[in-house]
Scaffold this motif. Sequence first.
Motif, PDB file in Angstrom:
ATOM      1  N   GLU A   1       0.818  -1.101  -0.041  1.00  0.00           N
ATOM      2  CA  GLU A   1       0.055   0.146  -0.026  1.00  0.00           C
ATOM      3  C   GLU A   1       0.949   1.349  -0.238  1.00  0.00           C
ATOM      4  O   GLU A   1       1.115   1.864   0.886  1.00  0.00           O
ATOM      5  CB  GLU A   1      -0.762  -0.018   1.154  1.00  0.00           C
ATOM      6  N   GLN A   2       1.410   1.682  -1.048  1.00  0.00           N
ATOM      7  CA  GLN A   2       2.482   2.662  -1.196  1.00  0.00           C
ATOM      8  C   GLN A   2       1.915   3.972  -0.813  1.00  0.00           C
ATOM      9  O   GLN A   2       2.445   4.869  -0.032  1.00  0.00           O
ATOM     10  CB  GLN A   2       2.884   2.741  -2.803  1.00  0.00           C
ATOM     11  N   LYS A   3       0.931   4.550  -1.262  1.00  0.00           N
ATOM     12  CA  LYS A   3       0.072   5.751  -1.006  1.00  0.00           C
ATOM     13  C   LYS A   3       0.198   5.853   0.561  1.00  0.00           C
ATOM     14  O   LYS A   3       0.522   6.897   1.323  1.00  0.00           O
ATOM     15  CB  LYS A   3      -0.939   5.993  -1.516  1.00  0.00           C
ATOM     16  N   ALA A   4      -0.370   4.741   1.310  1.00  0.00           N
ATOM     17  CA  ALA A   4      -0.802   4.849   2.645  1.00  0.00           C
ATOM     18  C   ALA A   4       0.674   4.778   3.402  1.00  0.00           C
ATOM     19  O   ALA A   4       0.915   5.541   4.314  1.00  0.00           O
ATOM     20  CB  ALA A   4      -1.413   3.295   3.374  1.00  0.00           C
ATOM     21  N   LEU A   5       1.623   4.221   2.959  1.00  0.00           N
ATOM     22  CA  LEU A   5       2.980   4.261   3.637  1.00  0.00           C
ATOM     23  C   LEU A   5       3.619   5.650   3.473  1.00  0.00           C
ATOM     24  O   LEU A   5       4.263   5.989   4.536  1.00  0.00           O
ATOM     25  CB  LEU A   5       4.032   3.082   2.862  1.00  0.00           C
ATOM     26  N   GLU A   6       3.363   6.085   2.300  1.00  0.00           N
ATOM     27  CA  GLU A   6       3.748   7.506   2.265  1.00  0.00           C
ATOM     28  C   GLU A   6       3.466   8.516   3.220  1.00  0.00           C
ATOM     29  O   GLU A   6       3.959   9.351   3.730  1.00  0.00           O
ATOM     30  CB  GLU A   6       3.954   7.974   0.872  1.00  0.00           C
ATOM     31  N   ALA A   7       2.008   8.364   3.322  1.00  0.00           N
ATOM     32  CA  ALA A   7       1.184   9.169   4.297  1.00  0.00           C
ATOM     33  C   ALA A   7       1.531   8.899   5.540  1.00  0.00           C
ATOM     34  O   ALA A   7       1.568   9.780   6.697  1.00  0.00           O
ATOM     35  CB  ALA A   7      -0.083   8.827   4.324  1.00  0.00           C
ATOM     36  N   MET A   8       2.171   7.511   6.219  1.00  0.00           N
ATOM     37  CA  MET A   8       2.780   7.405   7.535  1.00  0.00           C
ATOM     38  C   MET A   8       4.172   7.449   7.617  1.00  0.00           C
ATOM     39  O   MET A   8       4.779   7.256   8.637  1.00  0.00           O
ATOM     40  CB  MET A   8       2.352   5.921   7.779  1.00  0.00           C
ATOM     41  N   HIS A   9       4.839   8.064   6.613  1.00  0.00           N
ATOM     42  CA  HIS A   9       6.335   8.512   6.881  1.00  0.00           C
ATOM     43  C   HIS A   9       6.571   9.171   8.231  1.00  0.00           C
ATOM     44  O   HIS A   9       7.475   8.971   8.775  1.00  0.00           O
ATOM     45  CB  HIS A   9       6.701   9.066   5.622  1.00  0.00           C
ATOM     46  N   GLY A  10       5.846  10.092   8.450  1.00  0.00           N
ATOM     47  CA  GLY A  10       6.066  11.216   9.465  1.00  0.00           C
ATOM     48  C   GLY A  10       6.209  10.046  10.802  1.00  0.00           C
ATOM     49  O   GLY A  10       6.975  10.119  11.615  1.00  0.00           O
ATOM     50  N   GLU A  11       5.266   9.262  10.944  1.00  0.00           N
ATOM     51  CA  GLU A  11       5.125   8.419  12.035  1.00  0.00           C
ATOM     52  C   GLU A  11       6.183   7.384  12.129  1.00  0.00           C
ATOM     53  O   GLU A  11       6.649   7.096  13.396  1.00  0.00           O
ATOM     54  CB  GLU A  11       3.730   7.640  12.119  1.00  0.00           C
ATOM     55  N   ALA A  12       6.617   6.881  11.126  1.00  0.00           N
ATOM     56  CA  ALA A  12       7.690   5.829  10.940  1.00  0.00           C
ATOM     57  C   ALA A  12       8.870   6.527  11.355  1.00  0.00           C
ATOM     58  O   ALA A  12       9.769   6.039  12.523  1.00  0.00           O
ATOM     59  CB  ALA A  12       7.674   5.116   9.575  1.00  0.00           C
ATOM     60  N   ALA A  13       9.073   7.659  10.858  1.00  0.00           N
ATOM     61  CA  ALA A  13      10.212   8.433  11.274  1.00  0.00           C
ATOM     62  C   ALA A  13      10.440   8.696  12.738  1.00  0.00           C
ATOM     63  O   ALA A  13      11.768   8.520  13.225  1.00  0.00           O
ATOM     64  CB  ALA A  13      10.472   9.844  10.321  1.00  0.00           C
ATOM     65  N   ARG A  14       9.389   9.399  13.199  1.00  0.00           N
ATOM     66  CA  ARG A  14       9.200   9.768  14.534  1.00  0.00           C
ATOM     67  C   ARG A  14       9.349   8.467  15.587  1.00  0.00           C
ATOM     68  O   ARG A  14      10.183   8.373  16.460  1.00  0.00           O
ATOM     69  CB  ARG A  14       7.777  10.091  14.997  1.00  0.00           C
ATOM     70  N   ALA A  15       8.863   7.407  15.309  1.00  0.00           N
ATOM     71  CA  ALA A  15       9.263   6.056  15.934  1.00  0.00           C
ATOM     72  C   ALA A  15      10.685   5.450  15.976  1.00  0.00           C
ATOM     73  O   ALA A  15      11.153   5.320  17.099  1.00  0.00           O
ATOM     74  CB  ALA A  15       8.311   4.820  15.320  1.00  0.00           C
ATOM     75  N   PHE A  16      11.149   5.724  14.823  1.00  0.00           N
ATOM     76  CA  PHE A  16      12.657   5.590  14.631  1.00  0.00           C
ATOM     77  C   PHE A  16      13.617   6.325  15.531  1.00  0.00           C
ATOM     78  O   PHE A  16      14.651   5.920  16.292  1.00  0.00           O
ATOM     79  CB  PHE A  16      13.190   5.032  13.373  1.00  0.00           C
ATOM     80  N   ALA A  17      13.421   7.753  15.398  1.00  0.00           N
ATOM     81  CA  ALA A  17      14.020   8.626  16.067  1.00  0.00           C
ATOM     82  C   ALA A  17      13.825   8.241  17.539  1.00  0.00           C
ATOM     83  O   ALA A  17      14.668   8.450  18.340  1.00  0.00           O
ATOM     84  CB  ALA A  17      13.561   9.972  15.547  1.00  0.00           C
TER      85      ALA A  17
END
Length: 87
Positions: free
Chosen positions: A29-45
């Motif tokens: 689900e590429q579009k949904a993953l792109e929309a969640m990029h901020g959340e993923a980046a925050r989790a890894f940070a």
Amino acid sequence: MNQRVGTIDLTPTWGEIGNIYTRLATSNEQKALEAMHGEAARAFAAAEALQQIQAQLPDDLREIACRIMAVELAKQGITPEQTTDSE
């Protein structure tokens, strides 16, 4: 008589967001993953921040962090044995 109306917090935990992210990734689900990029980046940070300060935490806070991590990993189907290095 006035009644106070309560609310239910349905905010997902980071472990639950991890489940959502993984399912989106495995279903391509590429579009949904792109929309969640901020959340993923925050989790890894946040993971990196915790890793860098963990040795400086008092024992009680380190134990709490470990307990929370175990709960959140379990939500994602990961056992403690799966998180250790195989080296």
